[in-house]
Scaffold this motif. Structure first.
Motif, mmCIF file in Angstrom:
data_model
loop_
_atom_site.group_PDB
_atom_site.id
_atom_site.type_symbol
_atom_site.label_atom_id
_atom_site.label_comp_id
_atom_site.label_asym_id
_atom_site.label_seq_id
_atom_site.Cartn_x
_atom_site.Cartn_y
_atom_site.Cartn_z
ATOM 1 N N LYS A 195 18.276 41.011 43.673
ATOM 2 C CA LYS A 195 19.356 40.269 44.323
ATOM 3 C C LYS A 195 20.310 39.709 43.270
ATOM 4 O O LYS A 195 19.879 39.216 42.227
ATOM 5 N N ASN B 223 20.345 33.423 45.651
ATOM 6 C CA ASN B 223 20.444 34.871 45.815
ATOM 7 C C ASN B 223 21.631 35.221 46.703
ATOM 8 O O ASN B 223 21.909 34.539 47.699
ATOM 9 N N GLY C 221 22.095 38.556 47.792
ATOM 10 C CA GLY C 221 21.842 39.864 48.370
ATOM 11 C C GLY C 221 21.877 40.986 47.342
ATOM 12 O O GLY C 221 22.417 40.833 46.242
ATOM 13 N N PRO C 222 21.306 42.138 47.671
ATOM 14 C CA PRO C 222 21.317 43.284 46.748
ATOM 15 C C PRO C 222 22.701 43.889 46.628
ATOM 16 O O PRO C 222 23.475 43.910 47.589
#
Length: 333
Positions: free
Chosen positions: A296, A313, A315-316
């Motif tokens: 992430k 984080n 997200g990817p």
């Protein structure tokens, strides 16, 4: 007369003994013996790329900077009969310095690959293979310009792949394909802070409210430091001379886990174009693309009340790194 005969006989014996000793010494001299052929081949190559730009009273403006990148590639290959054992170590480390900013890292990689293969006959390109792969980094990583909080460290993460499958290796065309339907992927996050944050796909820590301080939390369970997955791995390598003294190199790795989101593929693709000036000078253009759903991206968040900065984080994301460099390369045995 008798004395003369004895003297001549003694001289003859001395000359004969001396010649005989010289013959024996020449015959047994190890420097004269032919060397036996070795089943091992070696590759040792180190390089250093540098780029620099400077401005002095430049009317159009600009920022002076200097960058350096050290690269090393080392290989050991054993071939005997139908057996082949290929070992490869790749290291990279790069730094950049600009006016008005601190020294920053531009590249950091430590990769070890080892593949053992066995084929039925010497004319086949197919091998029954077992592969081991290890990846990590040398120093801490940051989400610049924030250097107070690390987003990665040595062995946080580190990745280990261990599996068995089939490999097609064509030495004449300098290409290799490997497929393993049984591969164990282990993710190591050997840092308390990153493990508790749940970085790189490990299970994050569990907290509970502090009964004595409602604004604080108590650590109930530490974050996971080792995560194991079991899935399918496909790797490919190809290197070819597209034009004279211009070499095109590709490395591809695809992995998907059977139990955790099967079909969600982790991608690691590294492509490079080497332009060879001479034996010691090369220019290269490269692109490295990585996508892993467990990695992430980090985003800095400032608390409006306290003014403290923290990371969350985001997200990817697909990771992309582009490199253009000119430098020195030295190969040795």
């Amino acid at each position: 007369m008798k004395l003369l005969r004895s003297t001549l006989l003694l001289l003859l014996l001395l000359c004969t003994s001396n010649n005989f000793a010289q013959i024996i010494q020449t015959t047994l001299d190890p420097n004269q013996l032919p060397k036996l052929p070795s089943n091992w081949t070696k590759k040792n190559q180190v390089g250093f790329d540098i780029s620099e730009i400077a401005f002095v009273n430049w009317s159009a403006g600009g920022t002076s900077s200097i960058s350096g990148l050290f690269k090393g590639e080392f290989g050991r290959t054993y071939v005997k009969g139908n057996h082949k054992w290929v070992n490869e170590l790749i290291v990279k480390y790069g730094l950049n310095k600009q006016d008005g900013t601190e020294l920053r890292k531009t590249d950091d990689a430590f990769q070890l690959n080892s593949t053992y293969g066995f084929r039925k006959d010497t004319i086949s390109n197919w091998y029954y293979s077992a592969k081991f792969n290890f990846n990590t980094q040398f120093s801490n990583g940051y989400n610049y310009p924030n250097k107070d909080i690390e987003i990665s460290k040595p062995f946080a993460p580190a990745y280990i792949f261990l599996g068995a499958g089939a490999e097609n290796s064509n030495k004449a065309k300098n290409r290799t394909f490997y497929f393993s339907p049984i591969t164990l992927k282990t993710t190591l996050v050997l840092d308390d802070y990153l493990a508790n944050q749940g970085s790189f796909g490990v299970r994050k820590a569990v907290y509970a409210p502090d009964p004595l301080d409602p604004t604080a939390q108590i650590l109930v369970e530490e974050g996971q430091k080792v995560k194991a997955e079991f899935g399918i791995l496909f790797t490919a390598y190809m290197k070819s001379e597209v034009f004279k003294n211009i070499f095109y190199e590709n490395r591809l790795s695809l992995y998907t886990d059977y139990l955790n989101k099967f079909g969600n593929v982790d991608v690691d693709y590294d492509t490079r174009l080497d332009l060879v000036v001479n034996a010691y000078v090369k220019a290269n253009i490269g692109i490295h693309l990585v996508y892993d759903d467990d990695i992430k991206t980090k985003k800095d968040v400032v608390d409006p009340t306290t003014g403290a900065t923290s990371q969350v984080n985001d997200g990817p994301r697909a990771q992309l790194r582009q490199v253009l460099g000119v430098g020195l390369v030295y190969a040795f045995q």
